[in-house]
Design an enzyme around this catalytic site. Structure first.
Site, short mmCIF file in Angstrom:
data_model
loop_
_atom_site.label_atom_id
_atom_site.label_comp_id
_atom_site.label_asym_id
_atom_site.label_seq_id
_atom_site.Cartn_x
_atom_site.Cartn_y
_atom_site.Cartn_z
N GLN A 333 47.75 48.42 41.72
CA GLN A 333 46.95 47.88 42.82
C GLN A 333 47.93 47.44 43.90
O GLN A 333 49.13 47.32 43.65
CB GLN A 333 46.11 46.70 42.33
CG GLN A 333 46.98 45.56 41.80
CD GLN A 333 46.16 44.47 41.13
OE1 GLN A 333 45.07 44.71 40.66
NE2 GLN A 333 46.70 43.27 41.10
N ASP A 404 48.54 46.02 33.48
CA ASP A 404 47.56 45.06 33.97
C ASP A 404 46.20 45.75 34.15
O ASP A 404 46.11 46.80 34.79
CB ASP A 404 48.06 44.53 35.33
CG ASP A 404 47.25 43.36 35.83
OD1 ASP A 404 47.38 42.26 35.26
OD2 ASP A 404 46.48 43.55 36.80
N GLU A 433 46.51 45.44 28.77
CA GLU A 433 45.88 44.15 28.99
C GLU A 433 44.44 44.39 29.43
O GLU A 433 44.10 44.30 30.59
CB GLU A 433 46.64 43.35 30.06
CG GLU A 433 46.15 41.92 30.21
CD GLU A 433 45.53 41.59 31.57
OE1 GLU A 433 45.23 40.42 31.80
OE2 GLU A 433 45.33 42.51 32.40
N TYR A 547 50.35 31.13 41.16
CA TYR A 547 50.32 30.88 42.61
C TYR A 547 51.46 29.99 43.11
O TYR A 547 51.55 29.73 44.28
CB TYR A 547 48.98 30.25 43.00
CG TYR A 547 47.81 31.00 42.44
CD1 TYR A 547 47.46 32.25 42.96
CD2 TYR A 547 47.08 30.49 41.37
CE1 TYR A 547 46.39 32.95 42.42
CE2 TYR A 547 46.02 31.19 40.84
CZ TYR A 547 45.67 32.41 41.36
OH TYR A 547 44.63 33.12 40.83
#
Lengths: 686, 686
Positions: A333, A404, A433, A547
């Site tokens: 992505q 992922d 995952e 984050y």
């Protein structure tokens, strides 16, 4: 070379004879049926999985009309070899047969079954029965002599003479009948006849079924997940690959052999998320590593603050020296700033207003992520580009990828990509995952993923754990789905961990490490028992490393580091814990105590684990062991040696008392030591 | 002709579009997987079986990556037709889908599955969610308008205009957003879009699975076995076909629709068995009809004392007029006097001393029987000759064959023979008399036998009956194995019948007739409760008709004839009893009482049977009915009408008391009558 190891049946490799299934020659069609072969995944569409040294137990329903004696063999070989090895199948009753073979090399194997009706064995059985009631006639022996003569016709070399001589011995030239019968029933003749059986009228199962063979780490691995940017030795600094290097000793001492790094690429600026997933980052915030791609580059670039490609290669080598492999995250992505967005607009979906479609799960929006369009008219280019990404990191020494969200990309893409990679590098491992529906997880495993995340994190009660791990270890899934158990991940801080305190972390680690040959933790959050959620009822961490950069007090006295190191040493030293199909649960008369054992294939190593699932209270109960299955005697005592505490107990009989206080240790990890006698009559425990 | 019945999806027959599985075109491979399809016998190797009017419930695991909306259809057709009919599959949860279709014609059918991801439905779901939280944007509607426009491009005829008009309505030209969203979610648009879905990126299951369709008697039949030579109206005379004719009214009145005759051929003289299986018959003894063949002829000849071919044809026609079919025994074996022994010596096995190998099960010998050698070098000639035998009797009007010991002849032979016969005469039925291991019995059923004998005779306890009939009615076997239940045969006089007296015969008849849509009795031994065994512990009859002529006192007052007639009338009048996949067992708190129900597919006919398994004592207990499954209300009473005694009881709630005295009646056969209200508010029972 013609091989026929581990069998009494044959010099001639079966591969040299054609299958008679469906033949339309002069001879009648075969009377034998082979069906219900197991393992056979989706009719042979997918291979089963093994690592070097593991066995494949193959069974099938094999039968024919009538009552003739049936002989059946398992054929197996390395796929690229020419000749089959053979192992006799054993009847289990109800026309089911079984045998096993061991995969010896890291190369694809194939197996199939062959069976035939044996006139000699049928005749021999009849002769035996007649002889028992004294009803043998001369002509019976003549029938046998004919069969032996026919075998001589099929045989070559010295066997011809041997068989002719046997045939002659059976022809009753004034000989005493009983002696003749004795000769006819001789075991040597039986073995000789089996070796030269007429398999022409037999049948070969129509399919050659495949075994994908991996290296050992595919089966037995211990993972540690760490955000490299949090690896700095002092607070307030962005960690680097060099910092990661300096953490390696500690990780190796804890006993981990895979170090998994979340994405290490440049992070997008557009719609960057702030601390605690704030919709918009403030200036200076680092963003999520999964928002891949920025002006500095995309999936083959390195985040400038982590270091250079050379630094990364150094880290890979430094880890290798400590027996640790670096696993990279492969997240297909892009952030809106990824170079591909401009270079390949067709790889993304565009909306009628000309904007690019960001990720969404309506009504939720993930504007910092652009999904790739695998159905784009330029899908081939996209697929190739993603393969090139994997190839690039393989070029930097990476052999393990944690993928992922594979369940949001097409099955066929993964099947193709993994096959391409493994054709070039058979030692590359992929961990899926995919936290999604069971059939989707299983499909990904079938089509090539080496290992898979599981529902372990949410299986807390004895009933849940027993049901789930029985399915994984004994169901069809055990043939292709290799579980990798994670008590936590950066996305998953379970309620159990939130409310159970430090004992909960110990319990879940003990379970993961002994239920699964492969497991992993997201640390240092795990060893420091980090359990503060961002919001009540959620599973996100407060101040999540996804984050922001965190600085961890690794030397905190409460760190579980010594406990983890001990557990992982037990795993390394006990082969029983290094596999999954050997799991058996045992009864305990307390719902908070779960007990299970694993034994190595040769039976010399047995680990019995008992875990207190209640992190708040001590529990005790009576456990019931199936002594015979564990090769224990009901008459003799046996020793259980708790490898966590080094305590030893002498037990006897199937029922024994166990007591576990979570404030001390939430688990026993016993090694069973059977009492044996030597020829000198000294007792000792094996 | 293009058909798309029972579906909302389509004018275009799916057959006109190619499967996308494995395609390598410009478009990306399909993302959808279809697997685990059921029923699918041995990977599609064998067809499932149905009779005209029955349904096939098809299910499969269907899934894809991601979270897009999936649409799936069941495709089915008569094999020789060109176009598929479609039925939408319904999701059952856990990615399993199911739908049913009904076979309407006596011709082979095929079925498969097709599925695709639907961008419009995915978009619609997203729009709905966004609209619920007021987060719809203009661009969302534009995306939908594009999808509708694309569908217009695929559609033809008036749909093009309709779709264009919808697309226009979605483009937000100063329109109010909420109204636009309402239009976008309109059910009519949804239906239109489904009809013109883009199935190009979908997937068709790779196999077309087959359904073999038989006439009704294959599923629902009531058999009576009778030795014609015992049919004479007075003792001491060899019965004839004419005698059989005069028995037909009585057999029809008892409610049987198949009259099965043991072999009617000339009986061999060599090694002929005497009364009670004496090794050698005395002069004048009649021998076993299964020792087929003498100077007068073999399998196509008629025993001279029974009559002529013309007599036989007369019998067939006389039976037909009464709704009865004559079933012949097909025993592929020969007496030593069979003409084939001289004409075709290679069809038999010869021994080194030049003699022919007789049948044996060492140390037992059956010298009056020569088995045929299906593996002979002349096997083709033998197979053809046996087919000619079947063809010969078909020529005489026979359409039902009871095959003797099919499990001692090769599977492939039966598969070939039955296929050949049914290619020429699709209405011919074969009953397999294979009392052997389960997998062998199932294999014979799979490869073509219409019906099969079962282990019913030896299943006596509630646990045994429940387990066995659950397997037969709900396991995979229910798709191809049609049970025919026989409480007795000339070979089987069970211990239960030997020691239970007349009530035991009633119990076993009631069980057979209500557990099985097909059942049969060997009479008149059965209706006269003949229960004298030849030897203690054995199952052979004393003075068995297999070796001698018996004269039966048919008008004995104790004859079960009226009971049998009543039970068979109940079977004819209640469609629930005419099928097998509808069997459900119910709990009774007494191990000697067994209860089960069957409902017709439309739910209008439900039969609840309760049987006392103890032939010696009365038993009572509380039975528990699953009211919802039986469409009964927990609030309203319902009537149970005992069709055996005509007694009616008003019950309410799930638990009711039952009492059965074997001296009166060992069973209740209740018809459930639900209480319903009409618009006039009169109560009556349906």
């Amino acid at each position: 070379m013609v091989r026929a190891r581990g069998t009494e049946f044959g010099k001639k490799a079966a591969a040299e004879r054609g299958s008679s299934q469906g033949r339309e020659g002069r001879e009648a069609p075969s009377r034998v049926v082979i069906e219900g072969v197991s393992p056979e995944l989706d009719g042979g569409r997918f291979p089963v999985k093994r690592t070097v040294g593991e066995s494949v137990a193959v069974s099938g329903d094999i039968h024919a009309d009538g009552h003739d004696e049936l002989v059946a063999v398992l054929l197996h070989r390395v796929d690229s070899d020419r000749d089959w090895s053979e192992t006799p199948l054993q009847p289990l009753g109800n026309d089911r047969w079984r045998a096993s073979f061991r995969v010896e090399r890291q190369a694809p194997h194939v197996y199939t079954l062959e069976a035939w009706l044996d006139p000699f064995l049928t005749w021999r059985r009849g002769l035996l029965r007649k002889s028992e009631v004294g009803r043998v006639e001369r002509v019976d022996l003549l029938v046998g002599a004919e069969l032996v003569e026919e075998a001589a016709g099929r045989a070559g070399g010295p066997a011809v003479r041997a068989l002719r001589s046997w045939a002659k011995a059976l022809r009753p030239v004034r000989a005493e009948l009983a002696a003749q019968v004795g000769r006819a029933l001789d075991e040597e003749l039986r073995a000789l006849m089996l070796r030269h059986a007429d398999r022409g009228a037999g049948v070969r199962y129509a399919k050659e079924l495949r075994v994908e063979v991996d290296r050992e780490r595919a089966r037995f691995s211990t993972w540690y997940e760490m955000f490299p940017r949090s690896a700095a030795s002092e607070a307030g600094r962005h960690g680097t690959f060099r910092d990661c290097e300096s953490r390696l000793d500690e990780i190796a001492e804890m006993g981990f052999d895979v170090l998994y790094l979340p994405p290490i690429h440049p992070i997008g600026d557009a719609h960057r998320k702030g601390r605690n997933n704030n919709p918009l980052a403030e200036a200076g915030e680092v963003g999520s590593p999964w928002a891949i791609g920025a002006a500095e580059g995309g999936h083959t670039a390195i985040h400038p603050q982590l270091g250079s490609v050379a630094d990364f290669q150094r880290l890979v080598k430094a880890a290798q020296r400590r027996g640790i492999e670096i696993a990279l995250d492969f997240a297909a992505q892009c952030s809106p700033d990824h170079p591909w967005v401009k270079q390949h607009p067709l790889w993304f979906r565009s909306r009628p207003d000309g904007t690019v479609q960001y990720a969404e799960n309506p009504p939720k929006k993930y504007e910092d992520i652009y999904p790739l369009n695998f159905e784009s008219p330029e899908w081939r280019g996209l697929w190739e580009a993603l393969l090139e990404v994997v190839r690039f990191w393989i070029g930097q020494g990476v052999r393990v990828f944690r993928v992922d969200n594979p369940h949001t990309k097409p099955y066929r893409f993964w099947e193709w990509l993994i096959a391409e990679v493994r054709r070039e590098h058979a030692d590359v491992l992929f961990l899926a995952e995919a936290f999604t529906r069971p059939r989707v997880m299983y499909q990904l495993a079938k089509l090539g993923f080496t290992q898979s995340y599981t529902y372990f994190a949410w299986r807390n009660t004895k009933a849940e754990l027993t049901e789930y791990f029985t399915e994984l270890s004994r169901g069809e899934a055990s043939e292709y789905f290799r579980a990798n158990l994670w008590p936590n991940t950066p996305d998953i801080l379970t309620e159990y961990l939130q409310f159970g305190g430090r004992p909960a972390f110990m319990t879940r680690l003990a379970l993961a490490a002994t239920l699964g040959a492969s497991y992993g933790i997201y640390g240092p959050a795990f060893e420091l028992s980090e359990n503060r959620p961002r919001s009540a009822g959620g599973e996100e961490y407060l101040d999540s490393e996804k984050y922001e950069i965190r600085f961890w007090d690794r030397d905190n006295a409460d760190s579980l580091r010594p406990f983890i190191a001990r557990v992982n040493r037990i795993r390394r030293e006990n082969p029983a814990l290094q596999q999954d199909r050997n799991l058996h649960f045992h009864a305990v008369d307390n719902e908070q105590l779960i007990a299970y054992s694993k034994s190595s294939e040769d039976g010399t190593n047995t680990i019995l684990t008992v875990v207190n699932l209640d992190p708040h209270h001590a529990h005790s109960g009576w456990m019931e062991l199936p002594l015979a299955e564990l090769s224990l005697s009901a008459q003799q005592p046996y020793q259980v040696h708790d490898l966590l505490t080094d305590a030893r107990f002498l037990w006897s009989g199937p029922r024994n008392y166990v007591h576990l206080d979570p404030r001390e240790a939430p688990a026993h990890i016993f090694r069973l030591r059977r009492k044996v006698r030597t020829e000198r009559d000294f007792d000792y425990f094996l």
